[in-house]
Scaffold this motif. Sequence first.
Motif, short mmCIF file in Angstrom:
data_model
loop_
_atom_site.label_atom_id
_atom_site.label_comp_id
_atom_site.label_asym_id
_atom_site.label_seq_id
_atom_site.Cartn_x
_atom_site.Cartn_y
_atom_site.Cartn_z
N LYS A 1 -2.62 -0.55 -8.00
CA LYS A 1 -2.73 -1.86 -8.64
C LYS A 1 -1.44 -2.22 -9.37
N ALA A 2 -0.84 -1.21 -10.02
CA ALA A 2 0.41 -1.46 -10.73
C ALA A 2 1.51 -1.85 -9.75
N ALA A 3 1.55 -1.19 -8.60
CA ALA A 3 2.56 -1.51 -7.59
C ALA A 3 2.39 -2.94 -7.08
N LEU A 4 1.15 -3.36 -6.90
CA LEU A 4 0.90 -4.73 -6.45
C LEU A 4 1.38 -5.74 -7.49
N LEU A 5 1.17 -5.43 -8.76
CA LEU A 5 1.66 -6.31 -9.82
C LEU A 5 3.18 -6.37 -9.83
N LEU A 6 3.81 -5.21 -9.67
CA LEU A 6 5.28 -5.17 -9.71
C LEU A 6 5.90 -5.92 -8.55
#
Length: 300
Positions: A163-168
């Motif tokens: 999820k963090a990678a998608l946000l970044l």
Amino acid sequence: MSSLTSTVRDRLADLGERGRKRLPILKRVPPLHDLLEGAARIGYGARGFVYLSIGLIVLLAATDRIGEAAGSSGAVAMLAEQPFGRVWLILLGLGLWAFVLWRVLQAVFDADREGRDPKALMLRAGQAMSGLFYALLASGVFEILDEIGRDPSSDDVAENQQKAALLLDLPFGDLLLIGAGLVILAVGVGNVIKGATADFAEALACSPEICRRVTPVARAGYVARGLAYLPLASFVILAGVHARASDVTSFGGGLDAMEALPAGSWLLGATAVGLMAFGAFAFVEARYRRIRPPKTLIAG
């Protein structure tokens, strides 16, 4: 909103009336307000069970009885491995969905009669976010039924990092990730403030003596739950600052990081006791909380 609630109420009443005419046994079904109150109390009990389980697991980790701490998913997965684990999971999942229903009644239909001033709307927004969290947890409980044997802690970390990678990958993704961390931080700080300042007896229908005894339990529980969110918040904020999704961890991973601090085992143990206190107070709420189903749903 009033027209929507009137429509919902009228349709429920119509369905109930038609059902009672076709099936006489339905005449024994309690009124809607009793059903809603029962669902809310079951929901509080389910929440208490989850936090007692988390606190026990964290305490075992603090005393080196098990390898690492765990969050809600880890606690549920460990429960699944016990005798009659699947039965417990089904009951727990249904109980959590009952709590989600109560959060909807609080947030959308103002079951607690908070009103619509800014402070009340912020409180109801928090109840809505809480409902979303428990809905995800309840869904996860039933997913675990099909995945018994997998490591939920690793799955939680991998999912959070994804999820963090998608946000970044989004424009200003680093700021979005920092914002997510700040939201988690705000939740933690809010719990600490509530634990220190709230009048918990106000929402309980119990004797002054019982209220006096359970209030310290509630304070310890909310403060501990708030502090338990802070390590995770710091990891998410730092992941946004460094733009590295791999820095994100899970709730249980944040507690493991707490244990690595000086006197960390003692700090983790105190947090565990506090989380169990939060769970114990949820059982108190299941018994004594004033449950008032929304007038717009039960009024004639």
